[in-house]
Design an enzyme around this catalytic site. Structure first.
Site, PDB file in Angstrom:
ATOM      1  N   ASP A 254       5.988  21.185 -14.620  1.00 32.88           N
ATOM      2  CA  ASP A 254       6.767  21.361 -15.843  1.00 32.88           C
ATOM      3  C   ASP A 254       7.778  22.469 -15.563  1.00 32.88           C
ATOM      4  O   ASP A 254       7.390  23.623 -15.357  1.00 32.88           O
ATOM      5  CB  ASP A 254       5.812  21.759 -16.985  1.00 32.88           C
ATOM      6  CG  ASP A 254       6.340  21.379 -18.343  1.00 32.88           C
ATOM      7  OD1 ASP A 254       7.540  21.586 -18.575  1.00 32.88           O
ATOM      8  OD2 ASP A 254       5.541  20.896 -19.173  1.00 32.88           O
TER       9      ASP A 254
ATOM     10  N   ASP B  85      11.672  20.871 -19.433  1.00 37.33           N
ATOM     11  CA  ASP B  85      11.471  21.322 -20.811  1.00 37.33           C
ATOM     12  C   ASP B  85      12.801  21.459 -21.565  1.00 37.33           C
ATOM     13  O   ASP B  85      13.775  21.965 -21.012  1.00 37.33           O
ATOM     14  CB  ASP B  85      10.774  22.693 -20.744  1.00 37.33           C
ATOM     15  CG  ASP B  85      10.260  23.177 -22.086  1.00 37.33           C
ATOM     16  OD1 ASP B  85       9.380  22.510 -22.651  1.00 37.33           O
ATOM     17  OD2 ASP B  85      10.729  24.232 -22.556  1.00 37.33           O
TER      18      ASP B  85
ATOM     19  N   GLU C 292      12.686  16.326 -21.291  1.00 40.76           N
ATOM     20  CA  GLU C 292      12.262  16.425 -22.694  1.00 40.76           C
ATOM     21  C   GLU C 292      13.510  16.557 -23.552  1.00 40.76           C
ATOM     22  O   GLU C 292      14.214  17.575 -23.501  1.00 40.76           O
ATOM     23  CB  GLU C 292      11.362  17.639 -22.939  1.00 40.76           C
ATOM     24  CG  GLU C 292      10.833  17.620 -24.384  1.00 40.76           C
ATOM     25  CD  GLU C 292      10.382  18.984 -24.933  1.00 40.76           C
ATOM     26  OE1 GLU C 292       9.654  18.991 -25.934  1.00 40.76           O
ATOM     27  OE2 GLU C 292      10.780  20.030 -24.390  1.00 40.76           O
TER      28      GLU C 292
ATOM     29  N   HIS D 151       1.634  17.479 -26.218  1.00 39.53           N
ATOM     30  CA  HIS D 151       0.991  18.716 -26.644  1.00 39.53           C
ATOM     31  C   HIS D 151       1.682  19.382 -27.835  1.00 39.53           C
ATOM     32  O   HIS D 151       1.260  20.453 -28.263  1.00 39.53           O
ATOM     33  CB  HIS D 151       0.953  19.688 -25.458  1.00 39.53           C
ATOM     34  CG  HIS D 151       2.327  20.062 -25.002  1.00 39.53           C
ATOM     35  ND1 HIS D 151       3.206  19.153 -24.447  1.00 39.53           N
ATOM     36  CD2 HIS D 151       3.004  21.226 -25.058  1.00 39.53           C
ATOM     37  CE1 HIS D 151       4.348  19.757 -24.177  1.00 39.53           C
ATOM     38  NE2 HIS D 151       4.245  21.017 -24.537  1.00 39.53           N
ATOM     39  N   ASP D 152       2.764  18.780 -28.324  1.00 42.16           N
ATOM     40  CA  ASP D 152       3.491  19.356 -29.459  1.00 42.16           C
ATOM     41  C   ASP D 152       3.349  18.551 -30.749  1.00 42.16           C
ATOM     42  O   ASP D 152       3.747  19.028 -31.808  1.00 42.16           O
ATOM     43  CB  ASP D 152       4.995  19.433 -29.135  1.00 42.16           C
ATOM     44  CG  ASP D 152       5.306  20.376 -27.987  1.00 42.16           C
ATOM     45  OD1 ASP D 152       4.620  21.419 -27.869  1.00 42.16           O
ATOM     46  OD2 ASP D 152       6.236  20.079 -27.210  1.00 42.16           O
TER      47      ASP D 152
HETATM   48  C1  GLC Z   1       8.928  22.425 -25.400  1.00 41.75           C
HETATM   49  C2  GLC Z   1       7.456  22.448 -25.128  1.00 41.75           C
HETATM   50  C3  GLC Z   1       6.788  23.271 -26.187  1.00 41.75           C
HETATM   51  C4  GLC Z   1       7.343  24.670 -26.117  1.00 41.75           C
HETATM   52  C5  GLC Z   1       8.858  24.657 -26.214  1.00 41.75           C
HETATM   53  C6  GLC Z   1       9.428  25.964 -25.834  1.00 41.75           C
HETATM   54  O1  GLC Z   1       9.254  21.782 -26.577  1.00 41.75           O
HETATM   55  O2  GLC Z   1       6.971  21.142 -25.067  1.00 41.75           O
HETATM   56  O3  GLC Z   1       5.404  23.281 -26.052  1.00 41.75           O
HETATM   57  O4  GLC Z   1       6.822  25.453 -27.153  1.00 41.75           O
HETATM   58  O5  GLC Z   1       9.429  23.718 -25.352  1.00 41.75           O
HETATM   59  O6  GLC Z   1       9.411  26.123 -24.445  1.00 41.75           O
END
Ligand code: GLC
Length: 525
Positions: free
Chosen positions: A99, A205, A268, A329-330
């Site tokens: 990641d 990310d 993402e 995970h979000d």
């Molecule tokens: C992404 C991650 C999340 C994190 C955010 C800030 O959205 O998936 O878990 O809090 O980035 O890095």
């Protein structure tokens, strides 16, 4: 498509490392734990593991606040543990994606400590620093109205140097300045570090946040914002995200990945489909897979899903490979969003749609969101805007492996509570039960491997009929029809004649679908 790449024909499995398997009794999962479970993953039939951040971090945002891009947090183990995990994964034919968190670092990263030490420090410009503006009464105000995704102004005042720095996420996560060539080079070096060790790619990310409009204009107010909605939605992130200059950077990352060959970048990106498509880039210049999160928010309705799939397919650029995600995970877990019976139908949808599926750990055993007592809350999202249901702890609970102490996850005290039904809902119990959702996942993953129509074939949507979503997958003589009953009632539905290869539950009866039943039929050649 004769020679699909692994990231096209394969299945990705997301591991949240804190919650997968602990081996040292601190109640938090680690790299050796993942290694211990590689046989489970290989046997399940996935092809690649994406591991959420394992880097040194103060853990304010559980690893998404990186303090060193080229190390391993001692909680998870050592670089040697990582190398061993990678070698063991590769020896089983499993790829590993790390990641990469390029938008921001931790405020404890040495770069930021230097950057904030003085206005003339060479690393000052590696982050985003701005002067205050004067309010109507001469008071000190942040440079613009941008709001952090965790609530409140995205600008943090720094008394020592008399400027604000920008943080799209927490104030402990200052945004990196990707317009600075030295920062850019340093971050690409970090990617190189892991590629050199042999990783197979990265999940990147919040990719669409990385570049902000050069003039830092105010974002427009969101006319649809209402109390109860997250603070961040008070403005539309028009100038703070998704700027044209991002594509140069993506192209650089892609060129780097391509130099190593056979690697994958997964972005993402939470944007509407038409914007998402831009991240495929011009031929070979984008990410391989811009995450398609539509199923996470989709209404569970045949007509809506039909429209969503056909619009997504139609929007894909030439050569752009689709992908599908049910959760991460979000976001709330699929079993909690659609219920236990429909989670099985969703599994069939995810693993038979055209495109690379990503499975979130625990979804394969039907894990639901776990209610977290107030005194056990860990997630900064919940701690900063409590009570609205934005918290992410419920979807990050430990993987229950068996019915021994703490479900075989840890010998210590788990960092988050286990699912209350862990004595029955765990991997070992479900592995023995032919009717479990885990057995269904196994069967679906076996079918995907056996049928090129499923992994790389074309898709033809059949009309959505009431509560039934049906489609055909075709590859040469390999022709399958999938029909999913998205309701809890029996549906009369005429399907072409064929042999039932798999159902989500019960037998296949021609002409109808039982409540919550999905079926895969093989058509005669
Ligand atoms: C992404 C991650 C999340 C994190 C955010 C800030 O959205 O998936 O878990 O809090 O980035 O890095």
């Amino acid at each position: 498509m004769t020679d699909a790449s692994w990231w096209q024909s394969g299945v990705i499995y997301q591991i949240y490392p804190r919650s997968f398997q602990d081996t040292n009794g601190d109640g938090i999962g680690d790299l050796r734990g993942i290694e211990r479970r590689l046989d489970y993953l290989a046997d399940l039939g996935v092809d690649a593991l994406w591991i959420s951040p394992i880097f040194p971090s103060p853990m304010v945002d559980f690893g998404y606040d990186v303090a060193d891009y080229t190390g391993v947090h001692p909680i998870f183990g050592t670089l040697a543990d990582f190398d061993r995990l990678l070698a063991s994964a590769h020896s089983r034919g499993l790829k590993i994606l790390l990641d990469f968190v390029p938008n921001h670092s931790s405020d404890q990263h040495p770069w930021f400590r230097e950057s904030r030490s003085s206005r003339t420090n060479p690393k000052r410009d590696w982050y985003i620093w701005r002067d205050p503006v004067a309010g109507p009464d001469g008071e000190r105000l942040p440079p613009n109205n941008w709001i952090s995704d965790f609530g409140g102004s995205a600008w943090q005042w720094d008394e020592a140097t008399g400027q604000y720095y920008y943080h799209a996420m927490l104030r402990e996560q200052p945004d990196l300045n990707w317009r600075n060539p030295d920062l850019r080079a340093a971050m690409l070096d970090a990617m190189r570090f892991w590629f050199d060790r042999g990783v197979d790619g990265f999940r990147v990310d919040i990719l669409w946040h990385m570049i902000k409009a050069a003039d830092f204009r105010d974002n427009p107010l969101n006319p649809d914002w209402q109390p109860g909605m997250a603070d961040m939605h008070k403005v539309l992130q028009l100038y703070s995200t998704d700027q044209p200059e991002i594509f140069e950077i993506v192209a650089e990352m892609r060129a780097l990945a391509d130099r190593y060959g056979n690697k994958a970048l997964v972005g993402e990106i939470y944007l509407p489909v038409e914007r998402l498509m831009a991240y495929y880039g011009k031929a070979g210049e984008g990410v391989h897979l811009p995450f398609n999160f539509q199923l996470i928010d989709a209404p569970w309705d045949a007509a809506a899903l039909h429209r969503m799939v056909s619009e997504y397919e139609a929007a894909l650029p030439e050569g752009g490979w689709p992908n599908w995600v049910l959760g991460n995970h979000d976001r709330p877990r699929i079993a909690s969003r659609v219920g236990e019976a429909q989670a099985r139908v969703a599994a069939m949808l995810l693993l038979t749609m055209r495109g690379t599926p990503t499975i979130y750990y625990g979804d394969e055993i039907g894990l639901a969101d776990v209610a977290i007592p107030a005194d056990k809350v860990q997630d900064p999202r919940e701690l900063r805007e409590p009570g609205f249901g934005f918290g992410r702890d419920p979807v990050r609970t430990p993987m229950p492996w068996d019915s021994s102490t703490h479900a075989g996850f840890t010998m210590g005290e788990p960092w988050l509570p286990l699912n209350p039904d862990w004595r029955a809902r765990n991997v070992a119990a479900e592995a023995k039960d032919q009717r479990s959702i885990l057995s269904l996942y196994h069967a679906l993953l076996r079918l995907r491997r056996a049928h090129p129509a499923l992994s790389v074939g074309a898709v033809r949507l059949l009309s959505a009929h009431g509560h039934v979503l049906a489609y055909e997958r075709i590859r040469g003589d390999d022709r399958l029809v999938i029909a999913l009953n998205l309701s809890g009632e029996t549906q009369q539905f005429e399907l072409p004649e064929g042999r039932a290869l798999l159902t989500t539950s019960g037998d296949h009866v021609p002409g109808r679908l039982a409540p919550d039943q999905g079926v895969i039929l093989e058509l005669a050649a």
